[in-house]
Design a protein around this motif. Structure first.
Motif, PDB file in Angstrom:
ATOM      1  N   ALA A 118       0.852  -1.236   0.020  1.00  0.00           N
ATOM      2  CA  ALA A 118       0.041  -0.137   0.041  1.00  0.00           C
ATOM      3  C   ALA A 118       0.775   1.150  -0.049  1.00  0.00           C
ATOM      4  CB  ALA A 118      -0.810   0.043   1.058  1.00  0.00           C
ATOM      5  N   PHE A 119       1.824   1.149   0.675  1.00  0.00           N
ATOM      6  CA  PHE A 119       2.912   2.684   0.897  1.00  0.00           C
ATOM      7  C   PHE A 119       3.342   2.644  -0.407  1.00  0.00           C
ATOM      8  CE2 PHE A 119       3.850   2.571   5.661  1.00  0.00           C
ATOM      9  CZ  PHE A 119       2.508   2.936   5.911  1.00  0.00           C
ATOM     10  N   LEU A 120       3.961   1.695  -1.066  1.00  0.00           N
ATOM     11  CA  LEU A 120       4.604   1.704  -2.414  1.00  0.00           C
ATOM     12  C   LEU A 120       3.698   2.415  -3.356  1.00  0.00           C
ATOM     13  CD1 LEU A 120       6.575  -1.204  -4.011  1.00  0.00           C
ATOM     14  CD2 LEU A 120       4.855   0.040  -5.555  1.00  0.00           C
ATOM     15  N   PHE A 121       2.344   1.989  -3.396  1.00  0.00           N
ATOM     16  CA  PHE A 121       1.200   2.557  -4.518  1.00  0.00           C
ATOM     17  C   PHE A 121       1.204   4.043  -4.131  1.00  0.00           C
ATOM     18  CE2 PHE A 121       0.818  -1.595  -6.060  1.00  0.00           C
ATOM     19  CZ  PHE A 121       0.748  -1.245  -7.417  1.00  0.00           C
ATOM     20  N   MET A 122       0.965   4.183  -2.779  1.00  0.00           N
ATOM     21  CA  MET A 122       0.548   5.787  -2.115  1.00  0.00           C
ATOM     22  C   MET A 122       1.903   6.621  -2.723  1.00  0.00           C
ATOM     23  SD  MET A 122      -0.964   4.877   1.855  1.00  0.00           S
ATOM     24  CE  MET A 122      -0.904   6.866   2.025  1.00  0.00           C
ATOM     25  N   GLY A 123       3.187   5.931  -2.389  1.00  0.00           N
ATOM     26  CA  GLY A 123       4.162   6.852  -3.034  1.00  0.00           C
ATOM     27  C   GLY A 123       4.394   7.139  -4.338  1.00  0.00           C
ATOM     28  N   LEU A 124       4.062   6.000  -5.070  1.00  0.00           N
ATOM     29  CA  LEU A 124       3.992   6.563  -6.505  1.00  0.00           C
ATOM     30  C   LEU A 124       2.957   7.566  -6.676  1.00  0.00           C
ATOM     31  CD1 LEU A 124       3.989   2.780  -8.369  1.00  0.00           C
ATOM     32  CD2 LEU A 124       5.239   4.678  -8.606  1.00  0.00           C
ATOM     33  N   ASP A 125       1.584   7.275  -6.395  1.00  0.00           N
ATOM     34  CA  ASP A 125       0.708   8.212  -6.420  1.00  0.00           C
ATOM     35  C   ASP A 125       1.058   9.683  -5.935  1.00  0.00           C
ATOM     36  OD1 ASP A 125      -2.073   9.092  -7.315  1.00  0.00           O
ATOM     37  OD2 ASP A 125      -2.422   9.074  -5.309  1.00  0.00           O
ATOM     38  N   MET A 126       1.681   9.973  -4.775  1.00  0.00           N
ATOM     39  CA  MET A 126       2.029  11.170  -4.389  1.00  0.00           C
ATOM     40  C   MET A 126       3.090  11.691  -4.910  1.00  0.00           C
ATOM     41  SD  MET A 126       1.760  10.260  -0.384  1.00  0.00           S
ATOM     42  CE  MET A 126       2.228  11.970   0.331  1.00  0.00           C
ATOM     43  N   ILE A 127       4.036  11.013  -5.679  1.00  0.00           N
ATOM     44  CA  ILE A 127       5.326  11.379  -6.473  1.00  0.00           C
ATOM     45  C   ILE A 127       4.525  12.157  -7.695  1.00  0.00           C
ATOM     46  CG2 ILE A 127       7.014  10.733  -8.092  1.00  0.00           C
ATOM     47  CD1 ILE A 127       7.612   8.580  -6.134  1.00  0.00           C
ATOM     48  N   SER A 128       3.481  11.594  -8.258  1.00  0.00           N
ATOM     49  CA  SER A 128       2.912  12.133  -9.543  1.00  0.00           C
ATOM     50  C   SER A 128       2.101  13.486  -9.113  1.00  0.00           C
ATOM     51  CB  SER A 128       2.054  11.350 -10.241  1.00  0.00           C
ATOM     52  OG  SER A 128       1.025  10.940  -9.286  1.00  0.00           O
ATOM     53  N   LYS A 129       1.832  13.555  -7.807  1.00  0.00           N
ATOM     54  CA  LYS A 129       0.931  14.664  -7.504  1.00  0.00           C
ATOM     55  C   LYS A 129       2.061  15.985  -7.078  1.00  0.00           C
ATOM     56  CE  LYS A 129      -3.029  12.507  -5.563  1.00  0.00           C
ATOM     57  NZ  LYS A 129      -3.888  12.188  -4.408  1.00  0.00           N
ATOM     58  N   TYR A 130       3.009  15.713  -6.472  1.00  0.00           N
ATOM     59  CA  TYR A 130       4.043  16.718  -6.126  1.00  0.00           C
ATOM     60  C   TYR A 130       4.895  16.911  -7.280  1.00  0.00           C
ATOM     61  CZ  TYR A 130       2.621  16.886  -1.339  1.00  0.00           C
ATOM     62  OH  TYR A 130       1.830  16.966  -0.077  1.00  0.00           O
ATOM     63  N   VAL A 131       5.218  16.524  -8.410  1.00  0.00           N
ATOM     64  CA  VAL A 131       6.108  16.991  -9.179  1.00  0.00           C
ATOM     65  C   VAL A 131       5.338  18.142  -9.878  1.00  0.00           C
ATOM     66  CG1 VAL A 131       7.100  14.802  -9.660  1.00  0.00           C
ATOM     67  CG2 VAL A 131       5.064  15.252 -11.027  1.00  0.00           C
ATOM     68  N   PRO A 132       6.142  19.022 -10.837  1.00  0.00           N
ATOM     69  CA  PRO A 132       5.563  20.033 -11.455  1.00  0.00           C
ATOM     70  C   PRO A 132       4.432  19.414 -12.389  1.00  0.00           C
ATOM     71  CG  PRO A 132       8.031  20.173 -11.501  1.00  0.00           C
ATOM     72  CD  PRO A 132       7.530  18.815 -10.824  1.00  0.00           C
ATOM     73  N   ASP A 133       3.294  20.244 -12.464  1.00  0.00           N
ATOM     74  CA  ASP A 133       2.069  19.906 -13.143  1.00  0.00           C
ATOM     75  C   ASP A 133       2.426  20.383 -14.683  1.00  0.00           C
ATOM     76  OD1 ASP A 133      -0.284  18.919 -13.926  1.00  0.00           O
ATOM     77  OD2 ASP A 133      -1.531  20.507 -13.106  1.00  0.00           O
ATOM     78  N   LEU A 134       3.144  19.426 -15.230  1.00  0.00           N
ATOM     79  CA  LEU A 134       3.435  19.961 -16.601  1.00  0.00           C
ATOM     80  C   LEU A 134       2.132  19.528 -17.785  1.00  0.00           C
ATOM     81  CD1 LEU A 134       7.031  18.285 -16.940  1.00  0.00           C
ATOM     82  CD2 LEU A 134       6.314  20.472 -16.356  1.00  0.00           C
ATOM     83  N   GLN A 135       1.270  18.699 -17.392  1.00  0.00           N
ATOM     84  CA  GLN A 135       0.224  18.416 -18.305  1.00  0.00           C
ATOM     85  C   GLN A 135      -0.819  19.283 -18.328  1.00  0.00           C
ATOM     86  OE1 GLN A 135      -1.338  14.335 -17.443  1.00  0.00           O
ATOM     87  NE2 GLN A 135      -3.042  14.600 -18.790  1.00  0.00           N
ATOM     88  N   SER A 136      -0.868  20.088 -17.240  1.00  0.00           N
ATOM     89  CA  SER A 136      -1.986  21.224 -17.286  1.00  0.00           C
ATOM     90  C   SER A 136      -1.435  22.558 -17.810  1.00  0.00           C
ATOM     91  CB  SER A 136      -2.517  21.484 -15.816  1.00  0.00           C
ATOM     92  OG  SER A 136      -3.205  20.168 -15.272  1.00  0.00           O
TER      93      SER A 136
END
Length: 541
Positions: free
Chosen positions: A146-164
């Motif tokens: 669970a921590f592994l997937f939470m970490g993956l999800d949070m990494i994508s949230k805290y990186v610069p929002d290039l897609q938007s």
């Protein structure tokens, strides 16, 4: 787009959570799964083809090649899968990730595994309070997962929002007319963007936006997708940082597979892009190169309509705007299919070439990531496996060879224990040697269990009385060798207590210890000679 120091610290925390999850998951696997999961994985990856199919289905199921390859790294780190087996699974995972691209292209959705992370922790917490060690270990594994997937999800949230913020990439159109140089530049951009945002699917979306605005043509969009294949390997590389040598080799193998695949595509880039354009048209999805031509013609001939179309300043009821929007939407679908086909064909051709070179890959990554110590951090039986036993009498000989290897590995612990005695208390060198001693003891525990299980299965076959006596003797030898490993680690534990109690040894004690070690070393050397010549010993007896 603002990116604060707090966001950066959040990113560091997300990476830390991811690495911690990897560590907890790997340790939980080692304690809970052990031999049973190792046998299941061994059956699933018995040869390179079944391993590839396994990798494909796991990635298609969880819709993330990063997550599936991180799991493979974890399995290798736990000693449940060999390096060669992991290569085949990773190759399959690369094809499996195209399944996600097709789901996005066809249905526009993606399964969010991270949504199940908190419920998993809720289910796992009661297991931690179980009196059974195995149940407790399953709880640890689940929380790590669970921590592994939470970490993956949070990494994508805290990186610069290039897609938007696709306007950040508008400057790249200056480099879109440099011929093959543009291909290399955009391949590098795809690599960097995917490394930063940790999602090849998000890179795919950015690529589609850039095509829609007429900034880049279809070949350069393919170059971005090609670069994202290498960028996606950063997640397993991050995961391997907390793993052992075998885990680092697995992550390096993933990088090597994607990098070499990208090299051969770049060598035949334009013919390969033309092939995928032809396939897209043949399946009735139109010409993926038409969007770039249409948007740029519109920009050149009707700049006002182009600006109004992309700024949305005119109401949607405007017939001319609606007509262009409809055409562009249809052409976007064609580009989406074209990029999905490019990604799929690239991975299928790459797999069909590379699957025959699995052993070569293993040798290359072993050369690129050498072991720090001979046999350190690795758990792999050399002569026996978890497969079906064929001939019990023959299997006994294989077990004898394995016991000899086991004894040699345990014998390496004596010099480590002796080195600890003369190493300065509390120093980095002391901690390193003690950690290595602990790792060897863990491996010896597992080797003892696997060899004992193997011998017990041999005993279930039809054996002569002599063979039954041999198995009984070998089980005893197996147990005694493991007790030597326990004693070696026991020396380290005594020295730790010595540090905590601030006790000092005098010269006489050190001389007595050296004398004891010299006698023990002679006995162990004699044991190795006897175990290496068991056949000769039986004949002389």
């Amino acid at each position: 787009m603002e990116y604060s120091l707090l966001d950066f610290l959040g990113l560091l925390g997300a990476v830390g959570l991811f690495l911690y999850g990897m560590k907890v998951m790997s340790e939980g696997l080692q304690k809970a799964a052990g031999d049973r999961l190792r046998n299941i994985l061994s059956a699933m990856t018995r040869n390179r083809f079944t391993g590839t199919v396994t990798g494909f289905f796991i990635t298609a199921l969880i819709q993330s090649s990063s997550a599936s390859t991180v799991m493979v790294v974890s399995f290798v780190n736990a000693g449940l899968m060999t390096l060669a087996q992991s290569m085949a699974v990773i190759m399959g995972a690369n094809v499996g990730t195209t399944f996600t691209a097709w789901i996005i292209a066809l249905f526009g959705f993606k399964v969010d595994i991270s949504a199940f992370a908190l419920p998993l922790i809720g289910l796992a917490i009661p297991l931690l309070f179980s009196s059974k060690s195995r149940t407790k270990s399953i709880g640890e594994f689940t929380i790590g997962f669970a921590f592994l997937f939470m970490g993956l999800d949070m990494i994508s949230k805290y990186v610069p929002d290039l897609q938007s913020n696709p306007e950040m990439f508008e400057f790249l159109q200056r480099y879109a007319s440099l011929g093959f140089g543009s291909v290399l530049i955009f391949c590098l951009v795809g690599l960097v963007v995917t490394m930063v945002i940790q999602s090849s699917a998000a890179t795919f979306a950015i690529t589609l936006i850039m095509c829609s605005k007429g900034w880049i043509d279809f070949p350069l969009a393919c170059a971005l997708v090609l670069g994202s294949n290498i960028g996606t390997t950063i997640t397993p590389l991050l995961a391997s940082m907390s793993g052992n040598v075998a885990a680092k080799r697995t992550a390096m193998g993933h990088l090597l597979f994607n990098f070499l695949g990208t090299l051969w595509v770049l060598a035949v880039f334009y013919p390969f892009v033309n092939l995928n354009t032809w396939i897209t048209e043949e399946i009735g999805q139109g010409d993926p190169t038409a969007l770039f031509k249409y948007v740029n013609d519109l920009k050149a001939n009707n700049p006002d309509i182009y600006n109004q179309l992309y700024t949305g300043s005119l109401p949607t009821a405007n017939g001319e705007i609606l007509r262009h929007q409809t055409i562009i939407s249809q052409l976007q679908i064609s580009v989406s299919f074209g990029l999905s086909i490019f990604h799929t064909v690239f991975n299928l051709v790459n797999l069909s070439i590379m699957i025959w070179l699995t052993k070569v890959y293993v040798k290359i990554v072993e050369f690129l990531v050498p072991a720090r110590h001979n046999g350190d951090d690795e758990f792999q039986l050399k002569f026996i496996s978890g497969g079906i036993l064929s001939a019990s009498e023959l299997n006994i000989s294989q077990a004898e060879k394995e016991i000899s290897v086991f004894a040699e590995r345990v014998a390496r612990m004596l010099p480590m224990a002796q080195e600890l005695i003369t190493t300065k208390d509390g120093s980095d060198d002391f901690n390193k040697v003690y950690s290595r001693l602990e790792k060897y003891e863990e491996i010896s525990d597992r080797m003892e269990i696997e060899i004992a299980n193997y011998l017990n299965r041999c005993a279930e076959g039809r054996l002569s009385n002599e063979s039954k006596r041999r198995i009984a003797a070998m089980l005893s030898i197996d147990s005694e060798i493991e007790s030597i490993a326990d004693c070696a680690l026991g020396v380290g534990k005594i020295l730790l207590r010595k540090q905590q109690s601030s006790v000092q040894f005098n010269e006489e004690i050190y001389r007595n210890i050296d004398t004891m070690f010299s006698y023990v070393q002679k006995a162990v050397d004699n044991m190795l000679v006897l175990l290496n010549n068991l056949e000769h010993q039986k004949e002389s007896a």
